[in-house]
Scaffold this motif. Structure first.
Motif, short mmCIF file in Angstrom:
data_model
loop_
_atom_site.label_atom_id
_atom_site.label_comp_id
_atom_site.label_asym_id
_atom_site.label_seq_id
_atom_site.Cartn_x
_atom_site.Cartn_y
_atom_site.Cartn_z
N THR A 386 0.82 -1.20 0.00
CA THR A 386 0.00 0.00 0.00
C THR A 386 0.86 1.26 0.00
OG1 THR A 386 -1.81 -1.11 1.16
CG2 THR A 386 -1.75 1.30 1.28
N ILE A 387 1.91 1.27 0.83
CA ILE A 387 2.76 2.45 0.92
C ILE A 387 3.49 2.70 -0.40
CG2 ILE A 387 4.76 3.47 2.09
CD1 ILE A 387 2.23 3.39 3.79
N THR A 388 4.02 1.65 -1.01
CA THR A 388 4.82 1.83 -2.23
C THR A 388 3.97 2.09 -3.47
OG1 THR A 388 4.87 -0.59 -2.50
CG2 THR A 388 6.73 0.44 -1.36
N SER A 389 2.82 1.43 -3.58
CA SER A 389 2.05 1.53 -4.83
C SER A 389 0.89 2.50 -4.76
CB SER A 389 1.52 0.13 -5.23
OG SER A 389 0.62 -0.36 -4.26
N VAL A 390 0.49 2.89 -3.55
CA VAL A 390 -0.66 3.80 -3.41
C VAL A 390 -0.23 5.14 -2.82
CG1 VAL A 390 -2.89 4.14 -2.30
CG2 VAL A 390 -2.26 1.87 -3.15
N VAL A 391 0.46 5.10 -1.67
CA VAL A 391 0.78 6.34 -0.95
C VAL A 391 1.87 7.13 -1.66
CG1 VAL A 391 1.61 7.31 1.22
CG2 VAL A 391 0.05 5.34 1.23
N LEU A 392 2.96 6.45 -2.05
CA LEU A 392 4.07 7.17 -2.69
C LEU A 392 3.64 7.86 -3.98
CD1 LEU A 392 7.04 7.94 -2.48
CD2 LEU A 392 7.57 5.92 -3.88
N PRO A 393 2.91 7.21 -4.90
CA PRO A 393 2.46 7.93 -6.10
C PRO A 393 1.59 9.15 -5.78
CG PRO A 393 2.23 5.57 -6.41
CD PRO A 393 2.59 5.77 -4.98
N TYR A 394 0.76 9.02 -4.75
CA TYR A 394 -0.07 10.17 -4.34
C TYR A 394 0.81 11.32 -3.89
CZ TYR A 394 -2.49 13.16 -1.03
OH TYR A 394 -2.93 14.25 -0.33
N LEU A 395 1.79 11.04 -3.01
CA LEU A 395 2.65 12.10 -2.48
C LEU A 395 3.50 12.72 -3.59
CD1 LEU A 395 3.81 10.54 0.92
CD2 LEU A 395 2.14 12.37 0.57
N LYS A 396 3.97 11.89 -4.52
CA LYS A 396 4.80 12.42 -5.61
C LYS A 396 3.99 13.33 -6.53
CE LYS A 396 8.62 9.17 -6.09
NZ LYS A 396 9.32 8.24 -7.02
N SER A 397 2.70 12.99 -6.73
CA SER A 397 1.88 13.85 -7.58
C SER A 397 1.52 15.14 -6.86
CB SER A 397 0.61 13.11 -8.01
OG SER A 397 -0.33 13.03 -6.94
N ARG A 398 1.45 15.06 -5.54
CA ARG A 398 1.11 16.24 -4.74
C ARG A 398 2.33 17.13 -4.53
NH1 ARG A 398 -3.35 19.18 -3.07
NH2 ARG A 398 -2.75 20.39 -1.25
N PHE A 399 3.52 16.51 -4.38
CA PHE A 399 4.75 17.25 -4.13
C PHE A 399 5.83 16.79 -5.11
CE2 PHE A 399 2.50 16.61 -0.09
CZ PHE A 399 2.28 17.94 0.28
N PRO A 400 5.72 17.18 -6.38
CA PRO A 400 6.70 16.74 -7.38
C PRO A 400 8.08 17.31 -7.09
CG PRO A 400 5.27 18.44 -8.29
CD PRO A 400 4.69 18.07 -6.96
N ALA A 401 9.11 16.51 -7.34
CA ALA A 401 10.49 16.96 -7.13
C ALA A 401 10.83 18.08 -8.11
CB ALA A 401 11.44 15.79 -7.31
N LYS A 402 11.62 19.05 -7.65
CA LYS A 402 11.95 20.20 -8.50
C LYS A 402 12.77 19.80 -9.72
CE LYS A 402 11.81 23.54 -4.71
NZ LYS A 402 12.57 24.54 -3.91
N ASP A 403 13.58 18.75 -9.57
CA ASP A 403 14.43 18.33 -10.69
C ASP A 403 13.83 17.17 -11.48
OD1 ASP A 403 14.61 16.48 -8.71
OD2 ASP A 403 16.79 16.30 -8.72
N ALA A 404 12.52 16.91 -11.26
CA ALA A 404 11.88 15.79 -11.97
C ALA A 404 11.83 16.08 -13.46
CB ALA A 404 10.47 15.57 -11.43
N ASN A 405 12.13 15.05 -14.27
CA ASN A 405 12.14 15.20 -15.73
C ASN A 405 10.74 15.21 -16.30
OD1 ASN A 405 14.95 15.24 -15.85
ND2 ASN A 405 15.05 12.98 -15.82
N SER A 406 9.80 14.59 -15.61
CA SER A 406 8.42 14.54 -16.10
C SER A 406 7.47 14.82 -14.95
CB SER A 406 8.10 13.17 -16.70
OG SER A 406 8.27 12.16 -15.73
N VAL A 407 6.31 15.31 -15.31
CA VAL A 407 5.30 15.62 -14.31
C VAL A 407 4.55 14.35 -13.94
CG1 VAL A 407 3.24 16.94 -13.80
CG2 VAL A 407 5.04 17.96 -15.20
#
Length: 671
Positions: A386-407
């Motif tokens: 749940t943490i790896t496949s559900v929570v992490l994608p949610y947090l990454k979409s909410r707080f994208p890294a500044k140096d991320a190559n894609s949104v």
């Protein structure tokens, strides 16, 4: 021979109000009440006119509750004559969800039959609803739905579609306007649904009304002495308007009376009543004789059941003046409103939030290493998934890294996602020690920046065993740490405690969640453990932990203060945190003790002094409970000591704005 009188109570929302009211309005509303009177073997109610059915055979089915209202000595023939008169008054086109509904009629009938009134939890519900930002925003929509036709014009079907302006206001006031709109429309529709059986007398169809609005609307209609006596007994301030249908001057002054009622009942709604008595309806003429009223319009003003003054004729300025005088006598302004407190007033009431976003992949990697080191069980594996496949994608979409190559693809915080995350949290908290739980708490800290997460958490029911409250899970572990005699365990769990405090601070980003967290324990079960953690953390040996705890203390006090300021201004009255003197004494005591001990951090002194100021200013228990406490604890000396050498750092508090705040609180708010 006397006859039994009963009150049948129905919930027009079929349980939805109890489930959804907190996230929609910030208040717990247990039902949308429709009531009817049962007497002489008949059930009588008001909707599209006065309707009569055999008991329990209206389209609402079986009542949710039956309240025994005593017995009546009035015979059935006299009661039927009363109903005949009432039918001219309680007509379909006059029905209004807030101002004139089934509960208005029921209250009149109960007063006529027994001299009593319907229970306060029914008749005061509209005031509670309208005191919320959402209720206030919906008021124009509800008014539009039940707009009365012009004289001589046949009533048109009520439109149940809100105007764009009203819809916009509702959207701003409710975290879920679509759900709120559909719930309102469903209740309104049911209030006018034709009954499958329309027995005996009276203009056709059916019943009810809603209880998001009942008899506690701004204007009460009284048709008998008992109803008025009941209002005089239950309200401190009562303004009575004696009127008549054939009175031209009455029609001239009526809009001013109605405007005044809407304006003044926003504050102290459960203690102020504006009453209209029509001399040609029911026992209105008897009421007039009882109070010596011989002409219309006449206004009588009552304070604590005693008549204070009287106005005859059309005089809107005098009507307002007498009402304001009466309200001033009943509710004198708080003495703090006369104080000049520029430093306190310049403080922002916005919560202190912790917004830093750590490298999410690094945080996850560290956390997964803790899970991998734990005994492998199905619960551990499902939680990790749940943490790896559900929570992490949610947090990454909410707080994208500044140096991320894609949104990252946007992931919404749906109830499905949050429920699965909460379940995984429960499993992990049961497995890992506190020292290894801080990454999980940090994920929730970030999530509480999302309004949807705060709204979901605010709607969790403490009485539902299937509801998993992540805040309570983290608070439970934090309490164990703070109360443990093991110094090494406390030291190892420092990061966990720090992160949980920062998470708690972020929960105040959601007003609805903040209010639920600070609700009395009997209703929500969160305030007591939150207070225990806060009080313990304020005295922690680590400066960062104390700073986070002082931030939570500030947010708690600011939330309380905002409700008081709104009360003084007459806006969003009743939408604040419920006052509790003993709890406030406990918090102020803890804050002052922490201030006395704080000799290192000027930031902690600043936040705690601001929190103390908010706890004291405009407090309804200041004179009775807080002022004596401040004297016993020598609060003024404690605050002033922070300005002296060694009081906070070598030279004492140095920042000018902090010094000014400390001096102002010590001199003006501490006796």
């Amino acid at each position: 021979m006397s006859s039994k009188v009963q009150l049948y109570v129905y919930d027009l929302s079929n349980g939805l109000a109890k489930q959804l009211s907190m996230p929609l309005t910030g208040k717990q509303i247990d039902g949308v009440w429709h009531t009817s009177v049962v007497v002489f073997g008949k059930e009588i109610f008001y909707g599209q006119g006065i309707c009569i059915t055999p008991p329990g055979q209206s389209h609402h089915g079986r009542p949710l509750q039956i309240v025994d209202m005593g017995e009546t000595a009035i015979d059935e023939e006299t009661f039927q004559e009363y109903l005949t008169e009432m039918r001219q008054h309680y007509t379909a086109e006059k029905y209004h969800l807030l101002d004139f509904n089934c509960n208005s009629f029921t209250n009149d009938c109960i007063g006529f039959l027994t001299g009593e009134s319907i229970p306060a939890w029914i008749k005061d519900l509209p005031s509670d609803f309208l005191s919320t930002p959402f209720g206030a925003a919906l008021r124009p929509t509800i008014d539009a739905m039940f707009r009365r036709p012009a004289p001589g014009v046949a009533p048109a079907p009520a439109s149940l579609q809100p105007s764009p302006e009203a819809a916009s206001a509702a959207a701003a006031a409710s975290p879920n306007p679509a759900l709120a709109s559909s719930l309102l429309q469903a209740v309104a529709n049911q209030a006018f649904s034709p009954s499958p059986s329309t027995p005996t007398p009276a203009p056709s169809a059916p019943t009810p009304s809603q209880a998001t609005a009942t008899v506690a609307s701004p204007i009460h209609i009284c048709t008998n002495p008992s109803s008025l006596q009941s209002l005089l007994h239950t309200h401190r301030v009562v303004v009575v308007f004696f009127t008549s249908k054939i009175c031209g001057p009455c029609r001239m002054i009526e809009p001013a009376f109605e405007d005044l009622a809407h304006e003044k009942t926003h504050r102290h709604a459960d203690k102020i009543a504006f009453v209209k008595v029509d001399l040609g309806v029911g026992l209105g003429s008897q009421l007039a004789r009882q109070f010596g009223v011989r002409v219309t319009p006449t206004f009588l003003f009552f304070l604590d059941g005693q008549k204070q003054s009287e106005i005859k004729g059309v005089n809107a300025p005098e009507l307002r003046s007498q009402t304001d005088l009466l309200l001033y006598q009943a509710f004198p302004p708080h003495p703090h409103t006369r104080l000049s407190l520029p430093a306190v007033e310049s403080l922002s009431l916005s919560p202190i939030l912790f917004t830093q976003v750590p490298p999410l992949d690094t945080m996850l990697s560290k956390f997964i290493s803790f899970l991998d080191a734990a005994p492998s069980t199905p619960d551990v594996q499902s939680a990790k998934q749940t943490i790896t496949s559900v929570v992490l994608p949610y947090l990454k979409s909410r707080f994208p890294a500044k140096d991320a190559n894609s949104v990252a693809k946007k992931v919404n915080a749906s109830s499905v996602l949050l429920n699965s995350w909460a379940d995984a949290t429960r499993k992990i908290v049961d497995i890992l020690p506190p020292a290894q739980l801080f990454p999980l708490a940090d994920m929730w800290r970030l999530a509480f920046h999302d309004d949807a997460v705060g709204t979901w958490c605010a709607g969790l029911s403490p009485t539902n065993p299937r509801s998993i409250d992540p805040i309570m899970l983290f608070l439970s572990k934090a309490t164990e740490i703070l109360e443990s005699p093991d110094a090494d365990a406390k030291a190892s769990a420092r990061n966990y405690l720090l992160t949980v405090l920062r998470m708690l601070a972020n929960t105040f980003a959601s007003p609805a969640l903040a209010k639920r967290l600070l609700a009395p324990g009997s209703r929500a079960g969160t305030r007591e453990p939150l207070t225990r953690v806060l009080v313990g953390a304020l005295l922690h040996g680590d400066a960062a932990v104390r700073t986070a705890a002082a931030s939570v203390a500030f947010n708690v006090a600011a939330c309380l203060q905002k409700g008081r300021v709104d009360q003084v201004r007459g806006v969003n009255v009743g939408a604040g945190v419920e006052e509790d003197g003993e709890w406030e004494v406990e918090l102020v005591s803890a804050m002052l003790e922490a201030l006395a001990n704080e000799t290192q951090s000027e930031e902690v002194v600043h936040r705690l002094t601001a929190a103390v100021a908010f706890m004291l200013r405009l407090s309804p228990v200041y004179d009775a409970q807080l002022a004596p406490l401040l004297e016993v604890l020598q609060a003024r000396d404690t605050l002033k000591s922070k300005l002296e050498r060694g009081g906070c750092g070598e030279q004492g508090v140095q920042k000018k704005d902090v010094r000014k705040l400390v001096e102002e609180v010590a001199e003006k708010l501490c006796p």
